[in-house]
Write a protein that holds these residues in place. Structure first.
Motif, PDB file in Angstrom:
ATOM      1  N   THR A   1      10.496 -10.593 -19.317  1.00  0.00           N
ATOM      2  CA  THR A   1      11.560 -11.088 -20.195  1.00  0.00           C
ATOM      3  C   THR A   1      12.865 -11.343 -19.453  1.00  0.00           C
ATOM      4  N   CYS A   2      12.994 -10.836 -18.220  1.00  0.00           N
ATOM      5  CA  CYS A   2      14.187 -11.184 -17.428  1.00  0.00           C
ATOM      6  C   CYS A   2      14.086 -12.580 -16.839  1.00  0.00           C
ATOM      7  N   ARG A   3      12.882 -13.189 -16.858  1.00  0.00           N
ATOM      8  CA  ARG A   3      12.599 -14.567 -16.458  1.00  0.00           C
ATOM      9  C   ARG A   3      12.683 -14.799 -14.949  1.00  0.00           C
ATOM     10  N   ILE A   4      12.930 -13.759 -14.173  1.00  0.00           N
ATOM     11  CA  ILE A   4      13.003 -13.942 -12.717  1.00  0.00           C
ATOM     12  C   ILE A   4      11.616 -14.186 -12.140  1.00  0.00           C
ATOM     13  N   TRP A   5      10.600 -13.498 -12.670  1.00  0.00           N
ATOM     14  CA  TRP A   5       9.231 -13.679 -12.178  1.00  0.00           C
ATOM     15  C   TRP A   5       8.755 -15.108 -12.401  1.00  0.00           C
ATOM     16  N   GLN A   6       9.112 -15.703 -13.555  1.00  0.00           N
ATOM     17  CA  GLN A   6       8.696 -17.072 -13.837  1.00  0.00           C
ATOM     18  C   GLN A   6       9.402 -18.071 -12.931  1.00  0.00           C
ATOM     19  N   MET A   7      10.618 -17.733 -12.487  1.00  0.00           N
ATOM     20  CA  MET A   7      11.390 -18.681 -11.678  1.00  0.00           C
ATOM     21  C   MET A   7      11.031 -18.614 -10.199  1.00  0.00           C
ATOM     22  N   ASN A   8      10.899 -17.407  -9.631  1.00  0.00           N
ATOM     23  CA  ASN A   8      10.660 -17.345  -8.181  1.00  0.00           C
ATOM     24  C   ASN A   8       9.179 -17.337  -7.810  1.00  0.00           C
ATOM     25  N   GLY A   9       8.297 -16.898  -8.713  1.00  0.00           N
ATOM     26  CA  GLY A   9       6.873 -16.965  -8.453  1.00  0.00           C
ATOM     27  C   GLY A   9       6.271 -15.760  -7.769  1.00  0.00           C
ATOM     28  N   TYR A  10       7.097 -14.855  -7.206  1.00  0.00           N
ATOM     29  CA  TYR A  10       6.532 -13.681  -6.532  1.00  0.00           C
ATOM     30  C   TYR A  10       6.897 -12.373  -7.202  1.00  0.00           C
ATOM     31  N   GLY A  11       7.751 -12.390  -8.227  1.00  0.00           N
ATOM     32  CA  GLY A  11       7.987 -11.187  -9.001  1.00  0.00           C
ATOM     33  C   GLY A  11       9.428 -10.736  -9.006  1.00  0.00           C
ATOM     34  N   CYS A  12       9.688  -9.731  -9.848  1.00  0.00           N
ATOM     35  CA  CYS A  12      10.996  -9.107  -9.967  1.00  0.00           C
ATOM     36  C   CYS A  12      10.808  -7.602  -9.841  1.00  0.00           C
ATOM     37  N   VAL A  13      11.892  -6.859  -9.910  1.00  0.00           N
ATOM     38  CA  VAL A  13      11.807  -5.417  -9.761  1.00  0.00           C
ATOM     39  C   VAL A  13      11.013  -4.793 -10.904  1.00  0.00           C
ATOM     40  N   HIS A  14      11.053  -5.415 -12.113  1.00  0.00           N
ATOM     41  CA  HIS A  14      10.325  -4.866 -13.260  1.00  0.00           C
ATOM     42  C   HIS A  14       8.820  -5.100 -13.102  1.00  0.00           C
ATOM     43  N   SER A  15       8.439  -6.292 -12.616  1.00  0.00           N
ATOM     44  CA  SER A  15       7.017  -6.572 -12.418  1.00  0.00           C
ATOM     45  C   SER A  15       6.434  -5.735 -11.288  1.00  0.00           C
ATOM     46  N   VAL A  16       7.213  -5.528 -10.217  1.00  0.00           N
ATOM     47  CA  VAL A  16       6.739  -4.705  -9.099  1.00  0.00           C
ATOM     48  C   VAL A  16       6.564  -3.256  -9.546  1.00  0.00           C
ATOM     49  N   ALA A  17       7.486  -2.755 -10.364  1.00  0.00           N
ATOM     50  CA  ALA A  17       7.359  -1.391 -10.875  1.00  0.00           C
ATOM     51  C   ALA A  17       6.122  -1.255 -11.760  1.00  0.00           C
ATOM     52  N   THR A  18       5.840  -2.283 -12.579  1.00  0.00           N
ATOM     53  CA  THR A  18       4.676  -2.239 -13.463  1.00  0.00           C
ATOM     54  C   THR A  18       3.378  -2.305 -12.669  1.00  0.00           C
ATOM     55  N   ILE A  19       3.308  -3.180 -11.666  1.00  0.00           N
ATOM     56  CA  ILE A  19       2.095  -3.316 -10.845  1.00  0.00           C
ATOM     57  C   ILE A  19       1.833  -2.031 -10.066  1.00  0.00           C
ATOM     58  N   SER A  20       2.908  -1.419  -9.540  1.00  0.00           N
ATOM     59  CA  SER A  20       2.743  -0.151  -8.830  1.00  0.00           C
ATOM     60  C   SER A  20       2.302   0.955  -9.784  1.00  0.00           C
ATOM     61  N   TYR A  21       2.725   0.878 -11.048  1.00  0.00           N
ATOM     62  CA  TYR A  21       2.343   1.890 -12.038  1.00  0.00           C
ATOM     63  C   TYR A  21       0.836   1.872 -12.304  1.00  0.00           C
ATOM     64  N   VAL A  22       0.232   0.669 -12.290  1.00  0.00           N
ATOM     65  CA  VAL A  22      -1.213   0.560 -12.549  1.00  0.00           C
ATOM     66  C   VAL A  22      -2.017   0.570 -11.255  1.00  0.00           C
ATOM     67  N   ASN A  23      -1.349   0.884 -10.124  1.00  0.00           N
ATOM     68  CA  ASN A  23      -2.018   0.992  -8.819  1.00  0.00           C
ATOM     69  C   ASN A  23      -2.737  -0.302  -8.423  1.00  0.00           C
ATOM     70  N   ARG A  24      -2.058  -1.406  -8.579  1.00  0.00           N
ATOM     71  CA  ARG A  24      -2.593  -2.707  -8.160  1.00  0.00           C
ATOM     72  C   ARG A  24      -1.776  -3.230  -6.974  1.00  0.00           C
ATOM     73  N   ASN A  25      -2.354  -4.190  -6.250  1.00  0.00           N
ATOM     74  CA  ASN A  25      -1.678  -4.799  -5.108  1.00  0.00           C
ATOM     75  C   ASN A  25      -0.680  -5.843  -5.611  1.00  0.00           C
ATOM     76  N   VAL A  26       0.573  -5.708  -5.201  1.00  0.00           N
ATOM     77  CA  VAL A  26       1.627  -6.613  -5.679  1.00  0.00           C
ATOM     78  C   VAL A  26       1.380  -8.034  -5.177  1.00  0.00           C
ATOM     79  N   GLU A  27       0.883  -8.180  -3.953  1.00  0.00           N
ATOM     80  CA  GLU A  27       0.678  -9.511  -3.372  1.00  0.00           C
ATOM     81  C   GLU A  27      -0.417 -10.291  -4.106  1.00  0.00           C
ATOM     82  N   ALA A  28      -1.282  -9.581  -4.834  1.00  0.00           N
ATOM     83  CA  ALA A  28      -2.328 -10.276  -5.596  1.00  0.00           C
ATOM     84  C   ALA A  28      -1.765 -11.051  -6.771  1.00  0.00           C
ATOM     85  N   PHE A  29      -0.542 -10.720  -7.214  1.00  0.00           N
ATOM     86  CA  PHE A  29       0.088 -11.389  -8.350  1.00  0.00           C
ATOM     87  C   PHE A  29       1.077 -12.470  -7.912  1.00  0.00           C
TER      88      PHE A  29
END
Length: 458
Positions: A302-330
């Motif tokens: 909802t911060c819209r940064i992930w949609q604009m830059n394509g590699y993620g924001c601090v909120h998406s990285v925190a969520t991916i790390s929470y589910v133990n997934r590789n950030v680079e896969a997203f």
């Protein structure tokens, strides 16, 4: 940070101890109980506050003394100094008073403006990513200081000189319309034989003028079209090859190194965010009063940064790390090495020089004919309305004319219908008499000065 805190609240603080290992901040008058003690932590490589008494029993101060120096002012107004060339010292003083509510001296503001300009000059090379200047062109006048500085800072840059400045320096020693005409003829030559022909005409008129121009590095103010195109082809050919070699060392599905660095920075910042699951692949991230929703399936935040830059924001990285997934896969496929290599897989073939080109019967390309425009040619540059004309009088451009008799706009006293013809003639006669008196006074002053000069000679 401490300076900003003192300015925002109007506290007269001072640094009792301030070195590489300890920091002690107190109130300057001794009446206030505020005290901050911090020391250097070698393991964390940062200062840590050990004790803090934040209670204040003092009034707000509007003159903060040494806590607000010219470096602090210059760092806060760098953008204003850079964007507004008319941002003078007095304006800077008023801005400091309006924005922060403190009084500073004119000397502080003068030094602050110089410090802001030095910050801009220091960061210019880093902001433009020049790295020695390879593949870039710098245009300047023939100032000796600029030429030497460019050689030291940007040894690989192509330093070219403005033809208009070169002509102005040339006319100081060799004035005349003929010299100017031949200079532009040589400057606009599209081939080397045309350039040599124009320079030969200058040499026939004055050998000294020819030596003067040839000693000013003609390659910096003239450039044949064919040679310029060849330089562009060589630059693009080398760039395509170097970028292709750069990406050959990456894995096929790896992300760009600079994207990996950005993701690592986000991984450091994500530890301040708390992740709460709200549904299938949907989460909520919170940090104090802030909260944002993340959808891993749609790759949106909802911060819209992930949609604009394509590699993620601090909120998406925190969520991916929470589910133990590789950030680079997203990360978006656009930042994959395979897409990069597909972009630069084509190359520009080598080409022989002009000596190896086969002769043709076609007419060689020539520059377009110079068309003479209608009307009298304009000799002066068209000035903007905001530019100062140089006259001591205030410009009347854009102002409405108001009559001094009837107080109506659109005319003056000499064309007013309310004034009789006799009065208009008297006004014109009075103006003529005034002009005659002023011219006579000027003439008398000139004769008096000449007479004094003759007496001194006698």
């Amino acid at each position: 940070m401490i300076c900003n805190y003192a300015v925002a609240n109007g506290y007269q603080l001072y640094f009792e101890k301030n070195d590489s290992k300890r920091l002690l901040v107190k109130f300057s008058t001794g009446q206030c109980t505020f005290r901050l003690w911090a020391s250097w932590m070698s393991e964390d490589q940062s200062f840590q506050i050990k004790s803090l008494i934040i209670d204040h029993n003092c009034a707000r101060n509007f003159k903060l003394g040494s806590i607000v120096n010219y470096r602090w002012i210059g760092s806060h107004f760098t953008r204003e100094v850079l964007e507004n060339q008319k941002f003078n010292v007095r304006m800077l003083k008023e801005e400091v008073k309006t924005k922060f509510g403190i009084e500073v001296s004119m000397g502080q503001c003068r030094r602050a403006k110089q410090h802001a300009m030095s910050l801009v000059e220091e960061n210019l090379q880093e902001d433009l990513y020049l790295e020695g200047g390879f593949g870039n062109t710098l245009m300047s006048d023939q100032h000796k200081g600029i030429i030497e500085v460019v050689k030291d800072l940007f040894p690989e840059i192509e330093h070219r000189q403005c033809s208009r400045h070169a002509l102005s320096n040339f006319k100081k020693k060799f004035p005349g319309a003929q010299y100017e005409k031949l200079f532009w003829k040589a400057c606009k030559a599209s081939t080397e034989p045309l350039f040599n022909s124009a320079m030969k005409e200058i040499q026939m008129i004055s050998p000294a003028a020819y030596v003067h121009l040839m000693g000013r590095n003609p390659n910096s103010w003239k450039k044949p079209i064919i040679s310029m195109l060849e330089d562009i082809i060589l630059y693009v050919m080398q760039r395509m090859c170097s970028l292709r070699q750069k990406g050959s060392g990456w894995g096929h599905f790896d992300v760009y190194p600079n994207i990996r660095l950005a993701i690592n920075e986000l991984k450091i910042q994500q530890r301040y965010w708390k992740v709460l699951p709200s549904g299938l692949n949907t989460f909520e991230t919170r940090n104090l009063g802030e909260s944002y929703g993340v959808d891993l399936e749609k790759k949106t935040c909802t911060c819209r940064i992930w949609q604009m830059n394509g590699y993620g924001c601090v909120h998406s990285v925190a969520t991916i790390s929470y589910v133990n997934r590789n950030v680079e896969a997203f990360v978006d496929p656009l930042y994959r090495a395979c897409i990069y290599m597909n972009t630069y897989k084509y190359s520009i073939g080598s080409m022989n020089g002009t000596a190896m080109w086969p002769p043709t019967d076609y007419i060689p390309p020539l520059p377009p004919l110079k068309r003479k425009m209608l009307g009298r040619p304009i000799t002066k540059r068209k000035r903007d309305n905001t530019e100062v004309s140089g006259s001591h009088r205030v410009s009347k451009a854009g102002k409405k004319m108001v009559c001094g008799v009837c107080k109506k706009s659109g005319h003056n006293k000499s064309t007013c219908d309310a004034v009789s013809k006799a009065e208009k003639s008297q006004v014109k006669k009075r103006k003529a008499e005034d002009e005659g008196e002023t011219s006579a006074l000027k003439k008398g002053k000139g004769q008096g000065q000449r007479a004094k000069g003759e007496k001194r000679k006698g």
